[in-house]
Design an enzyme around this catalytic site. Structure first.
Site, PDB file in Angstrom:
ATOM      1  CG  ASP A  66      -0.236  -0.318   2.519  1.00  0.00           C
ATOM      2  OD1 ASP A  66       0.998  -0.137   2.602  1.00  0.00           O
ATOM      3  OD2 ASP A  66      -0.912  -0.736   3.477  1.00  0.00           O
ATOM      4  CG  ASN A 133      -9.684  -1.294  11.991  1.00  0.00           C
ATOM      5  OD1 ASN A 133      -8.715  -1.904  11.520  1.00  0.00           O
ATOM      6  ND2 ASN A 133     -10.178  -0.219  11.427  1.00  0.00           N
ATOM      7  CG  HIS A 135      -6.649  -2.044   8.910  1.00  0.00           C
ATOM      8  ND1 HIS A 135      -6.676  -0.720   9.261  1.00  0.00           N
ATOM      9  CD2 HIS A 135      -5.359  -2.439   9.122  1.00  0.00           C
ATOM     10  CE1 HIS A 135      -5.464  -0.349   9.644  1.00  0.00           C
ATOM     11  NE2 HIS A 135      -4.663  -1.368   9.575  1.00  0.00           N
ATOM     12  CD  GLU A 140      -9.387   1.252   7.907  1.00  0.00           C
ATOM     13  OE1 GLU A 140      -9.363   0.312   8.716  1.00  0.00           O
ATOM     14  OE2 GLU A 140      -8.712   2.299   8.054  1.00  0.00           O
TER      15      GLU A 140
HETATM   16  P1  PGA Z   1       1.379  -1.667  12.738  1.00  0.00           P
HETATM   17  O1  PGA Z   1       0.207  -1.522  11.692  1.00  0.00           O
HETATM   18  O2  PGA Z   1       2.298  -2.714  12.207  1.00  0.00           O
HETATM   19  O3  PGA Z   1       2.035  -0.315  12.772  1.00  0.00           O
HETATM   20  O4  PGA Z   1       0.762  -2.068  14.030  1.00  0.00           O
HETATM   21  C1  PGA Z   1      -0.429  -2.644  11.211  1.00  0.00           C
HETATM   22  C2  PGA Z   1      -1.535  -2.194  10.303  1.00  0.00           C
HETATM   23  O5  PGA Z   1      -2.259  -1.256  10.673  1.00  0.00           O
HETATM   24  O6  PGA Z   1      -1.699  -2.758   9.217  1.00  0.00           O
END
Ligand code: PGA
Length: 241
Positions: A66, A133, A135, A140
């Protein structure tokens, strides 16, 4: 979906790295798609160390999951992360680096360009992190499982995580992101999700014990034979034993 339980962040990083290393060592023209954020930092360190000790990436293509919409050099971009934590630190470069351009005014063309790359370079492995959450990428809750690459709007919890991770204000934080869709995520030959920390425990519970539903985007992996999830003790702490 296979779940591997490990003790802590370090063990998760090492095991995750070993799976990526195996792809690099065994495929003729490996295509490795990475993600960024807090979770994969340890894995990136292992990658840098081993590349500098001779792990050959001269035939490897690196892609990304992404990219935040914003200036290319903004502190939070995936491009910045990939360069600072990988490309700038290694003594040999991969064959190809295909990152998304989040600075574009024309998201549609960028999506078209990247989708063509995805077709021409089928991914051997897709690395993922889990949102609080549940995702995946910027898919999302509520995103249909058949979604392909799109320009996503972040939910508030995701914006808060970005602010925390990069020490930026609400105004500075990006609110949109180009992301592979859930369909493309699941299409990689191996899908590798790393999860560490108590703040991910509810998302892990939803992923492993909840319903398979777009309300929990990561639950798409439950039906994927090619998915491996590595979870540490803190992240697994709410699971029924
Ligand atoms: P993080 O993010 O590795 O910074 O916890 C994971 C994500 O939100 O995909």
């Amino acid at each position: 979906m296979e779940v591997i339980y490990v003790k802590d962040y370090e063990e998760m990083s090492k095991k995750g790295f070993e799976l990526i290393k195996k792809v690099i060592e065994t495929k003729e023209s490996p295509v490795v798609s990475l993600n960024t954020g807090g979770t994969p930092k340890g894995l990136f360190q292992h990658l840098v160390e081993e590349i500098n000790q001779g792990l050959d990436i001269s035939n490897t293509t690196i892609m990304s999951l992404d990219e935040y919409m914003g200036p290319k050099d903004a502190v939070y971009t995936v491009r910045n992360f990939m360069h600072k934590r990988l490309f700038d630190l290694i003594e040999q470069q991969p064959k190809n680096i295909f990152l998304m351009d989040g600075s574009t005014e024309d998201a549609e063309s960028e999506i078209k360009r990247y989708k063509e790359l995805l077709e021409n370079y089928p991914r051997d492995i897709q690395l993922l992190g889990l949102g609080t959450n549940a995702h995946l990428g910027a898919n999302e809750p509520g995103t249909p499982f058949d979604t392909t690459m799109f320009l996503a709007q972040h939910h508030e919890s995701t914006i808060q995580s970005t602010m925390k991770e990069y020490g930026i204000t609400r105004e500075e934080a990006p609110t949109e992101m180009l992301t592979l869709g859930l369909k493309e995520i699941a299409e990689a030959e191996t899908v590798l999700l790393l999860v560490s920390g108590k703040h991910k425990a509810q998302a892990v519970k939803d992923l492993i014990e909840g319903e398979i539903s777009p309300d929990c985007p990561a639950s798409i992996l439950r039906e994927c034979k090619n998915a491996i999830v590595i979870v540490d003790e803190d992240a697994a702490s709410l699971l029924n034993k």
